[in-house]
Design a protein around this motif. Structure first.
Motif, PDB file in Angstrom:
ATOM      1  N   TYR A 344       0.713  -1.381  -0.107  1.00  0.00           N
ATOM      2  CA  TYR A 344       0.005  -0.118  -0.010  1.00  0.00           C
ATOM      3  C   TYR A 344       0.777   1.203   0.026  1.00  0.00           C
ATOM      4  CZ  TYR A 344      -3.547  -3.392   1.366  1.00  0.00           C
ATOM      5  OH  TYR A 344      -4.665  -4.462   1.275  1.00  0.00           O
ATOM      6  N   ASP A 345       0.419   2.235  -0.688  1.00  0.00           N
ATOM      7  CA  ASP A 345       1.281   3.298  -0.891  1.00  0.00           C
ATOM      8  C   ASP A 345       0.980   4.336   0.167  1.00  0.00           C
ATOM      9  OD1 ASP A 345       2.657   5.733  -1.856  1.00  0.00           O
ATOM     10  OD2 ASP A 345       1.774   5.585  -3.957  1.00  0.00           O
ATOM     11  N   GLU A 347       2.253   7.346   0.603  1.00  0.00           N
ATOM     12  CA  GLU A 347       1.834   8.736   0.150  1.00  0.00           C
ATOM     13  C   GLU A 347       0.563   9.063   0.270  1.00  0.00           C
ATOM     14  OE1 GLU A 347       4.186   9.640  -3.384  1.00  0.00           O
ATOM     15  OE2 GLU A 347       5.849   9.279  -2.623  1.00  0.00           O
ATOM     16  N   ASP A 348      -0.307   8.353   0.133  1.00  0.00           N
ATOM     17  CA  ASP A 348      -1.946   8.483   0.477  1.00  0.00           C
ATOM     18  C   ASP A 348      -2.267   8.397   1.779  1.00  0.00           C
ATOM     19  OD1 ASP A 348      -1.872   8.897  -2.413  1.00  0.00           O
ATOM     20  OD2 ASP A 348      -2.404   6.691  -2.702  1.00  0.00           O
ATOM     21  N   THR A 349      -3.108   9.126   2.150  1.00  0.00           N
ATOM     22  CA  THR A 349      -3.783   8.891   3.571  1.00  0.00           C
ATOM     23  C   THR A 349      -5.276   8.545   3.267  1.00  0.00           C
ATOM     24  OG1 THR A 349      -2.409  10.550   4.368  1.00  0.00           O
ATOM     25  CG2 THR A 349      -4.397  10.140   5.698  1.00  0.00           C
ATOM     26  N   PRO A 351      -3.240   4.862   3.221  1.00  0.00           N
ATOM     27  CA  PRO A 351      -2.370   4.400   2.347  1.00  0.00           C
ATOM     28  C   PRO A 351      -3.208   3.403   1.069  1.00  0.00           C
ATOM     29  CG  PRO A 351      -1.120   3.977   4.320  1.00  0.00           C
ATOM     30  CD  PRO A 351      -2.561   4.402   4.616  1.00  0.00           C
ATOM     31  N   SER A 352      -2.799   3.805  -0.117  1.00  0.00           N
ATOM     32  CA  SER A 352      -3.660   2.970  -1.125  1.00  0.00           C
ATOM     33  C   SER A 352      -3.079   1.783  -1.545  1.00  0.00           C
ATOM     34  CB  SER A 352      -4.010   3.917  -2.324  1.00  0.00           C
ATOM     35  OG  SER A 352      -2.929   4.448  -2.851  1.00  0.00           O
ATOM     36  N   ASP A 354      -1.216  -0.595  -3.802  1.00  0.00           N
ATOM     37  CA  ASP A 354       0.054  -0.356  -4.816  1.00  0.00           C
ATOM     38  C   ASP A 354       0.449  -1.673  -5.344  1.00  0.00           C
ATOM     39  OD1 ASP A 354       1.677   1.546  -5.890  1.00  0.00           O
ATOM     40  OD2 ASP A 354       3.363   0.987  -4.374  1.00  0.00           O
TER      41      ASP A 354
END
Length: 775
Positions: A344-345, A347-349, A351-352, A354
């Motif tokens: 999961y990324d 950088e997203d909130t 995390p998305s 990935d």
């Protein structure tokens, strides 16, 4: 030329010994006499007395422990037994005792023997996992502290000889059954039987054992950018090992003429699943989906077969005693390992998604050893002489296949594992080792001196690459035993030993990013490490059954095999430079190497290899005590204490350190209380070892273990049945590791961290209820 001269000289010495005049017909203690009354197996079932360490008459320093010494704590495996003997440490997972480290040195420095014979194992360091042999097959454990000429010299730290029960020593039958309860509520069964008696004019023993194996562990890792630095992430992991071990052994002895024929064999099957489930978070406490970074699942299915067969015939010949020995041993390992991770990324909130990726690895190892020994013993004046030759042919085949898959769709499963890339390797070793040994006694002094000449031819093939090497080593040894009184003894030993290179160190293969960003390539021309060893011991008999011992040891190890930099850039460095050049050309069309600002190749990671460089030394002192407290009026109370203080020194490219993973100390203390009028016994044992430190290129690890407490209660019913309840790991012992991680050696020297990780692994108590019945 030097090798041929040494071989001829030793051969002439053997020839002279054969023709020497003798004045007797047989060596009395070599097994030619009529068999004594075998030990009754029901003594294993109902132990009326407490067992203590044996006091041997061997000239070489040997500590001997019968199965009864360990059995009241119901060890599952030889590894569990070795927890209670001096100087044996383990750097394994909690409740796992596989690679025995005598004197705290890596398992490759310790020779593991079964019935006095070498056996192949799974480890690349040539080690044998002692937790593969069930305790129920064992007659006794011997710690051979110093080498003799009539044994293989692969024993820098010493040798552990696992002696299995044989038909010559035992008579009777018994069955065993029980159940184990684990911290997560799961149960595992164990059962087996042993029987021995006269068959066909000889003696036959057979036994089998089925042992449930289970170990549920919990791990937590916290990662930081450096020690005392900012938090990076946290990983929570459940790690479960679940399987069954199947084992059997058989032994047959038959007197033929002036000789005795012995046939023996054993088989061990390990069928085990290892399952890990990990969740990674960007918060030190939260387990919310909003903080989830990855989900990782690992699964390994392990199938291992270990088996051996031996035939031995000893007979009178030429005024002495001749021994012919033929042995075949094989180890097979078939493992399928799958690791799948959903990322999961951050950088997203929150995390998305990935991506998802998976790797499946199929490994197949087969290791065969065929050995033959011819030896002759006879009297020579006031001494005895033994000479012979050992032959060993070893073949180790390894196959590895890897498939990788991935998916960018969160709702789609990973594709099937179909496109495998493989590699294969084979290592052939042939050894021919003649030896000559003399021994004798005069009054209170007994001595032994010998010379062994070990030769090794090695052929290595890995894919399309082949290489050959050969080396030889002269191994002198000498032992002195001085009985100061009937109770006091001093022993002194000097011996030269070797440690052959690890298998992965001699394969001419390049492993990318083996050490951080650094690659590793094997070196087929490695020589063995060679060591001089000194042991000085004192032993005192305490009453009729007790014994106290203290031993100081020193090992001077030369031609150490260390990882060194070849100076060649790594694949990572080359790839990074190519990316840098491509980026520069995209920004500067038409530029060339003479264009200002054009990237200069300055690698910071390299290709490493193994070489014989430098020396090291190991030293320590070992205490052991096992005795009833008769002097205090407590003859039915037995106490057991051993303590070993261990140290060493070796230099690598970063400076001085101890040998990797050597614990500072290891000790065990315990007691057994027998209540003979009630047919009851109980006892406790506590074990602990000191911190172990390991440093290789790009990684440094400090490992700390908490103490392990075991207790038992036993009830005997007449002279045929006993029931024991045991509890182990009653203190919920943990294993704590601190990892210093770096991208390359330069960063390691500058202390420029890639990551600092703290990991704790814990497991809960294990309870066993075991019953035995003899008939």
């Amino acid at each position: 030329m030097k090798r041929n001269l040494l071989s001829r000289a030793l051969s002439r010495a053997l020839f002279v010994a054969v023709l020497a005049p003798v004045s007797f017909t047989a060596v009395a203690d070599d097994g030619g006499d009529p068999a004594p009354d075998p030990k009754q197996l029901d003594a294993v079932v109902v132990q009326a007395d407490i067992a203590y360490r044996n006091r041997t008459d061997a000239v070489a320093p040997v500590l001997s422990y019968d199965l009864e010494y360990f059995q009241r704590f119901e060890p599952l495996t030889v590894g569990d037994m070795l927890k209670r003997v001096p100087s044996v440490a383990f750097v394994s997972d909690v409740l796992e005792y596989d690679g025995a480290q005598l004197r705290g040195l890596d398992p490759g420095y310790t020779q593991i023997l079964i019935n006095g014979k070498k056996v192949p194992g799974a480890g690349n360091d040539r080690s044998f996992f002692v937790d593969r042999i069930p305790a129920e097959l064992v007659e006794r454990i011997e710690i051979v502290r110093s080498a003799s000429a009539n044994r293989s010299g692969d024993a820098v730290a010493g040798a552990l000889n696992i002696v299995l029960r044989d038909a010559y020593e035992f008579d009777g039958s018994y069955v065993r059954g029980g159940v184990m309860h684990f911290d997560d509520g799961k149960y595992k069964n164990t059962y087996g039987a042993v029987s021995s008696g006269e068959v066909g004019g000889g003696r036959l023993l057979g036994g089998f054992n089925v042992q449930g194996r289970y170990n549920p562990k919990v791990k937590r890792s916290d990662r930081f950018d450096e020690p005392g630095g900012d938090f990076v992430d946290r990983e929570d992991q459940a790690d479960t090992r679940d399987g069954t071990d199947y084992s059997a052994n058989v032994s047959y002895t038959h007197d033929i003429g002036s000789g005795r024929l012995s046939l023996d064999g054993f088989y061990v099957r390990t069928d085990r699943d290892e399952t890990e489930h990990s969740l990674e978070y960007n918060d030190p406490t939260s387990s919310s989906r909003d903080n989830l970074l990855s989900v990782n699942d690992q699964f390994e299915n392990i199938k291992q077969d270990n088996w051996s067969f031996g035939a031995n015939y000893e007979f009178d010949m030429l005024g002495g005693r001749t021994e012919l020995d033929l042995d075949y041993a094989r180890f097979d390992d078939d493992t399928m390992a799958t690791e799948e991770e959903t990322g999961y990324d951050d950088e997203d909130t929150p995390p998305s998604f990935d991506g998802r990726e998976g790797t499946r690895t199929l490994s197949d190892i087969s290791d065969d050893e065929l050995g033959f020994k011819a030896a002759h013993k006879r009297e020579l004046g006031n001494a005895k002489v033994e000479f012979g030759v050992d032959y060993l042919d070893k073949q180790r085949d390894t196959g590895l296949q890897i498939a990788e898959v991935e998916s960018d769709d969160e709702d789609v499963a990973l594709p099937a594992y179909e496109d495998f890339e493989g590699m294969a390797s084979r290592i052939d070793e042939t050894r021919i080792d003649p030896y000559l040994m003399f021994s004798g006694a005069s009054g209170a002094l007994a001595w032994e001196a010998g010379l062994r000449y070990e030769t090794t031819d090695v052929d290595v093939r890995a894919d399309d690459t082949a290489a050959s090497n050969d080396y030889s080593t002269v191994l002198p040894s000498a032992h002195l035993k001085w009985d100061l009184t009937a109770d006091d003894r001093i022993s002194l030993s000097l011996a030269r030993t070797v440690r052959r290179p690890n298998f992965d160190q001699i394969l001419p293969l390049t492993l990318e990013e083996e050490f951080g960003d650094n690659d590793f390539v094997g070196n087929p021309l490695l020589e063995p490490e060679r060591a001089w060893g000194l042991d000085l011991g004192y032993e005192r008999r305490l009453g009729q059954r007790g014994v106290f011992g203290v031993n100081a040891f020193y090992r001077d190890i030369q031609d150490l095999i260390e990882t060194v930099n070849t100076g060649e850039p790594s694949s990572t460095a080359l790839g990074d430079f190519e990316d840098e050049v491509e980026e520069f050309l995209d920004e500067n069309p038409g530029a060339n190497e003479n264009t200002p600002g054009y990237p200069q190749f300055d690698p910071d990671s390299f290709v490493y290899t193994a070489r014989n460089v430098g020396d090291g030394y190991v030293y320590g002192i070992e205490f052991d005590l096992s005795t009833p407290l008769t002097v205090l009026g407590l003859p039915d109370t037995g106490v057991f204490v051993n303590y070993s203080w261990l140290d060493s020194s070796v230099d690598d490219e970063f400076g001085e350190r101890r040998f990797n993973n050597q614990a500072r100390y290891v000790y065990n203390v315990g007691f057994i209380q027998n209540l003979p009028d009630w047919g009851v016994s109980f006892g406790a044992s506590y074990r602990r070892q000191g911190d172990a430190y390991s440093r290789i290129v790009s990684e440094e690890v400090t490992t700390t273990y908490e103490g392990d407490l075991e207790v038992f209660v036993e009830k005997r019913f007449g002279d045929r049945m006993s029931v024991r309840l045991t509890g182990s790991n009653l203190l919920d012992a943990s294993k704590d590791e601190a990892f210093n991680k770096f991208d390359n050696a330069a960063d390691q020297i500058d202390r420029d961290f890639d990551e600092y990780e703290l990991e704790r692994e814990t497991a809960g108590p294990v309870y066993q209820l075991i019953a035995r019945y003899s008939f």
